[in-house]
Every structure is written in C-alpha cells, then in structure tokens.
Design a protein around this motif. Structure first.
Motif, PDB file in Angstrom:
ATOM      1  N   ASN A 186      -4.833  -2.123  -3.450  1.00  0.00           N
ATOM      2  CA  ASN A 186      -3.729  -1.048  -3.570  1.00  0.00           C
ATOM      3  C   ASN A 186      -3.679  -0.200  -2.933  1.00  0.00           C
ATOM      4  OD1 ASN A 186      -2.774  -3.129  -5.316  1.00  0.00           O
ATOM      5  ND2 ASN A 186      -3.509  -2.082  -7.089  1.00  0.00           N
ATOM      6  N   ASP A 187      -4.304  -0.084  -1.837  1.00  0.00           N
ATOM      7  CA  ASP A 187      -4.532   1.293  -1.136  1.00  0.00           C
ATOM      8  C   ASP A 187      -3.180   1.775   0.580  1.00  0.00           C
ATOM      9  OD1 ASP A 187      -5.527   0.262   1.017  1.00  0.00           O
ATOM     10  OD2 ASP A 187      -7.136   0.388   1.696  1.00  0.00           O
ATOM     11  N   ILE A 198      -0.753   1.645  -0.377  1.00  0.00           N
ATOM     12  CA  ILE A 198       0.743   1.989  -1.280  1.00  0.00           C
ATOM     13  C   ILE A 198       0.023   3.413  -2.442  1.00  0.00           C
ATOM     14  CG2 ILE A 198       1.982   0.322  -1.966  1.00  0.00           C
ATOM     15  CD1 ILE A 198       0.753  -0.209  -4.459  1.00  0.00           C
ATOM     16  N   GLY A 222      -2.805   3.982 -10.877  1.00  0.00           N
ATOM     17  CA  GLY A 222      -3.507   3.546 -11.060  1.00  0.00           C
ATOM     18  C   GLY A 222      -5.104   3.968 -11.971  1.00  0.00           C
ATOM     19  N   PHE A 261      -7.152   0.524  -7.592  1.00  0.00           N
ATOM     20  CA  PHE A 261      -7.539   1.343  -6.778  1.00  0.00           C
ATOM     21  C   PHE A 261      -9.084   1.426  -6.437  1.00  0.00           C
ATOM     22  CE2 PHE A 261      -8.062   5.279  -4.106  1.00  0.00           C
ATOM     23  CZ  PHE A 261      -7.307   4.932  -3.331  1.00  0.00           C
ATOM     24  N   GLY A 288      -2.934   4.419  -7.182  1.00  0.00           N
ATOM     25  CA  GLY A 288      -3.237   2.652  -7.320  1.00  0.00           C
ATOM     26  C   GLY A 288      -1.434   2.255  -8.385  1.00  0.00           C
ATOM     27  N   ASN A 289      -2.315   1.037  -8.149  1.00  0.00           N
ATOM     28  CA  ASN A 289      -1.290   0.375  -9.141  1.00  0.00           C
ATOM     29  C   ASN A 289      -2.012  -0.506 -10.388  1.00  0.00           C
ATOM     30  OD1 ASN A 289       1.256  -0.821  -9.989  1.00  0.00           O
ATOM     31  ND2 ASN A 289       1.401  -2.146  -8.283  1.00  0.00           N
ATOM     32  N   SER A 290      -1.445  -1.247 -11.822  1.00  0.00           N
ATOM     33  CA  SER A 290      -1.724  -1.644 -12.643  1.00  0.00           C
ATOM     34  C   SER A 290      -2.810  -1.356 -12.842  1.00  0.00           C
ATOM     35  CB  SER A 290      -1.688  -3.014 -11.758  1.00  0.00           C
ATOM     36  OG  SER A 290      -0.270  -3.865 -11.054  1.00  0.00           O
ATOM     37  N   GLY A 304      -3.649  -1.462   3.703  1.00  0.00           N
ATOM     38  CA  GLY A 304      -4.260  -2.768   2.426  1.00  0.00           C
ATOM     39  C   GLY A 304      -5.222  -3.403   2.042  1.00  0.00           C
ATOM     40  N   TYR A 353       1.732   4.894  -4.822  1.00  0.00           N
ATOM     41  CA  TYR A 353       1.852   4.777  -6.476  1.00  0.00           C
ATOM     42  C   TYR A 353       0.656   5.482  -7.656  1.00  0.00           C
ATOM     43  CZ  TYR A 353       5.442   1.542  -5.112  1.00  0.00           C
ATOM     44  OH  TYR A 353       5.977   0.224  -4.303  1.00  0.00           O
TER      45      TYR A 353
END
Length: 490
Positions: free
Chosen positions: A297-298, A300, A305, A286, A281-283, A293, A302
């Motif tokens: 955030n699915d 990406i 999450g 997730f 996830g991000n920020s 998408g 990263y």
C-alpha cells in the motif's frame, strides 16, 4: 404529599411555558425589500437574542408580549420596537442617516450631498479604511458597509478578494466597477491556463486590479448601489460602482511631510481536525519500498494503515537505508539506493505536521508623503513600500507605489487636476489552487497521511541528484510540498 409536589411542579412549568411569548417575521431593507441576513434582534434589558436567517426570517421567544425589541445591522439605523402582544412582526431597516449626510463623489467626480441623489450611496473616509492595515485594499471594506460582502482569496497574500454588492447577480461576473479619480480600472482576476487533470496545470490566482490600490493614498470611498447609480457607466456597472478619491494637498498649509510604518504578523487561523490513531496504508497494512506500489500500500496515502504510537517498527519513506559504502540515505531516496533494504523505524503519529509546515507570515508597510496647498492649487506626492511574507513557505508579495495628485485653478471658473500612479508588484511564487499535484493542500490536507513527518521533507532533493530528482513520501500521485513551493514556482 409527593403527588401534591408533583402537581405543583407541573403547574409551575405550565405557567412558565404560558409566559413565553413567541414573535416571528422577517427583516428587510426598507428601500429594496432584500432580506437582512445576519441582523441581530435582542430583547431589551436581557441577553436574549436571535439572528436573522439567510432568507430574512427570524423567530424569538420573549418573556412577555410587552417586551421591547432592539434590531441592529451594520450600516443601518438601529430600531427599538415596543410590542403590544404581536406574534407576527415584519421589520424594515433604513440605511443609517449619519452616513447619508456626507458629501460623496458622483459618477462625474462632482461632490454632492448624498441625500440629494436618486440612488443609495454610502461613504467611508480614510480613517475607516486604514483602521486596520492590510495588503489588499478590498479586505479593508469587509464589515464596514451594509450590503457589501468581501471574501478573501483562498491562496493568501496576492490573491483575489471577491467583493459583491447586494448579493450574487450572475453565475459568472459579479464584480462592481472600480473608479479611481474618475478613471475606471480593470478588476478582472488574472489566471493562467488550466486543465482538470490531477497531474495537469492547476489554477494560479495572480490577483486583480483593485488589490493594487494603495490604502494610504485613499481619501474616501463611495459605494453606489442600484441601477440609477450605474447610469453613466453603462452595463459594466450593473453590479454597482465603487468610487475612490485619492488624497490631495488642498488642506495643507505650507509644506507637509508625513511618514507612517506598520508591521504585522499572521498565522494560520484554524486548521482541520484529523484522526491520529491510524497511519499510512489500508486495511491495517503498510510498508514502503518505492512509493510506486512496490511495497504494501505504498502507492496510496490513506490513513487506514497500522495503528500509530503502538511501538511498531515499519519501513517508511524517511527510514534509514545503509549503502554498501556505509553511508546512510532515506527510504525515499529510491534513485540512490536502488531498492536496497529499508530499516524499519518507529511508526508514530505527527498530529502537528500541518501546523509545523506553515510559518508565521510577516508584512511591513512604509509610506512617506509630501503635500502642499497654495492660493491657486495644491499637490501631493507619496511613495509606499509594501513587503509581505506569506504563512505558506516560499510565497511572498512585494509592491512599490508612487502616486501624485496635482490641482491648479488659473482662473475662478477653471480647475485643472491630474493624478499619476505607478505600481510595481513582484512575487517569487504564487501558490496553485484547485485539485491536483501542484496544490500543496492537495497533498497535505486532502491526502497527507497522519504518520507523515513534514520536517523530513524540507531537504527535498535526493543526495547526489540535486536539480534532477526530488525526494518525496509518494511517487505515484504527490510531489514533495517544499519542492512544489521552492522549485515549481508560478
């Protein structure tokens, strides 16, 4: 009293600092002047030492200016140097005289004393080459010859091992010329058509000619260095020459039969260190819906999450989905459930997901040979079966080699010799390299989330859509790594 103690301590430290003797300089090849990077310098009688830097420079602190230095480098004669207070000392190493006394094969396959030649040559016998068995003959030269550097292939068994003699001389081709029983062989790497797109065709390393040489058939290897050594072979030998002489039956009285078998296992030596505090996830957010998408955030992977191992329940690619008929599929089986609600599951870390992906590699080498020598000739026949399973699932290499060498001397002034080699190599898959979706390390090492459970990816088809639609943790950038290795083969 405290001031007296402090003053005495300062004086003691000053005297200790004064006793240290600094020596610096360079260590070079006595013949070529090239830096001897990696040579060791040790103060005799102590464990105090230093390694020579890549530019040939060194610096060492000694107990006194009268110490003795011991300088060592593979393939070169060890030197002991008694200092007489010097602070600057350049050292020149000579190639080991023991190696130079041996008979070697020249460019015309004529035996001569190495010390009688006008160029540098070093020789390895069969015992040195086969001291540690391996699937690639070139790897067996690593660390055994001065000035020779061997870099193993990045994709494991069957890939190209790069060899250079006395450093890189070109931005393109630095391969030395290989000559087997007087016949030059092509040692260029075989690669496929590639492009730079992440979703395009990635480079596949199919190996090179030298890796096919069977170590069990080698009698000796002579490594010729310098322009004089390449005079008879022209510009293709500008990077040096490696002359290989195969075994014959000249020293065998009567009929000789030999059999040897080797089996060895291997595992991934060192894996990257990852953080396992945050998952996909991000920020800090997730949620998996379709891996394209449609969720949070699915699209990406990263690992920034939500926090892992905190008791959170989040919809993921391997979370359960209950269909109207009561059957259960996975969240990533998007083509089956068609966007049905995904039941959240524990958002936990998988610190060993990469380790669990790789397997224990296993290689077996069986060799049998028949040889004989008689008054006017000799012969040797051998068969070698090599089978190797890589640490990468689905990757293997099988190679069968039949070799024969025959010698006949009908009259005293005439010798007739011939050699035959038949090699058959096969592989179910050669892994891709480069930066793109066909490279498993692209999806697992570079971009694999820390919440990824690789075990759930082993069943890589969506149920009912076998051979039609794969199952993966992300459908925007990455394929299932097991799908890559088992179905998208090279």
């Amino acid at each position: 009293m405290k001031k007296i103690y402090l003053f005495a301590l300062i004086c003691l430290m000053a005297s200790m600092g004064y006793a240290q003797h600094q020596v610096s300089g360079s260590v070079l090849d006595a013949e070529t002047g090239e830096p001897m990077s990696g040579a060791s310098i040790v103060e005799k009688g102590t464990s105090n030492g230093s390694l020579v830097a890549i530019d040939g420079k060194y610096q060492i602190s000694l107990k006194s200016g009268r110490a003795t230095l011991i300088v060592k480098y593979i393939g070169y004669s060890t030197q002991e140097i008694q200092l007489a207070g010097e602070t600057k000392l350049d050292i020149k190493l000579k190639v080991s005289a023991i190696q130079l006394e041996d008979n070697v094969m020249t460019a015309l396959s004529v035996k001569r004393q190495a010390k009688a030649l006008g160029y540098t040559v070093q020789r390895l016998n069969s015992k040195a080459i086969n001291e540690i068995k391996g699937g690639n003959f070139v790897d067996n030269l690593a660390g055994k010859v001065a000035g020779v550097t061997v870099s193993q292939g990045a994709t494991g068994i069957g890939s190209t091992s790069k060899i250079t003699i006395r450093g890189e001389a070109s931005f393109t081709n630095n391969n030395p010329l290989f000559v087997v029983d007087g016949t030059p062989i092509n040692n260029n790497s075989v690669v496929n058509f590639t492009n730079d797109a992440a979703a395009g065709f990635q480079e596949v390393d199919f190996g090179n000619g030298a890796m096919e040489i069977n170590p069990d058939d080698i009698a000796s290897v002579s490594i010729l260095k310098g322009p004089g050594a390449a005079a008879l072979y022209g510009t293709r030998a500008s990077n040096g020459v490696i002359i290989i002489t195969t075994k014959d039956g000249a020293n065998q009285k009567g009929i000789g039969v030999r059999f040897n078998s080797s089996t060895f296992a291997e595992q991934a030596f060192q894996l990257p260190h990852f953080q396992n505090k945050f998952g996909q996830g991000n920020s800090g957010q997730f949620e998996f819906v379709d891996g394209l998408g449609g969720g949070i955030n699915d699209n990406i992977t990263y690992s920034w999450g939500p926090a892992l191992d905190q008791g959170l329940e989040i919809a993921q690619y391997d979370s359960p989905v209950t269909l109207p008929d009561g059957s259960v599929v996975r969240g990533g089986d998007v083509a089956v459930h068609g966007g049905a609600p995904i039941s959240p599951s524990a958002f936990d870390s998988h610190p060993d997901n990469l380790k669990n992906f790789y397997q224990t590699g296993l290689s077996t080498i069986n060799n049998i040979s028949l040889s004989s020598g008689f008054d006017r000739g000799n012969f040797r026949l051998s068969y070698t079966d090599f089978r190797s399973k890589s640490i990468i699932p689905g990757v293997n290499l099988d190679r069968q080699t039949v070799a024969g060498r025959f010698g006949f001397q009908p009259i005293d002034r005439l010798k007739v010799s011939s050699s035959i080699n038949y090699i058959h190599s096969s592989s179910d898959n050669r892994p891709s390299g480069g930066y793109g979706s066909e490279n498993i390390n692209y999806s697992l090492v570079a971009w694999g989330p820390r919440s990824l459970n690789t075990e759930t990816l082993r069943d890589y088809w969506q149920p009912g859509l076998e051979n039609v639609q794969q199952y993966s943790f992300n459908y925007t950038f990455f394929d299932n790594p097991f799908f890559i290795l088992k179905e998208n083969r090279n």
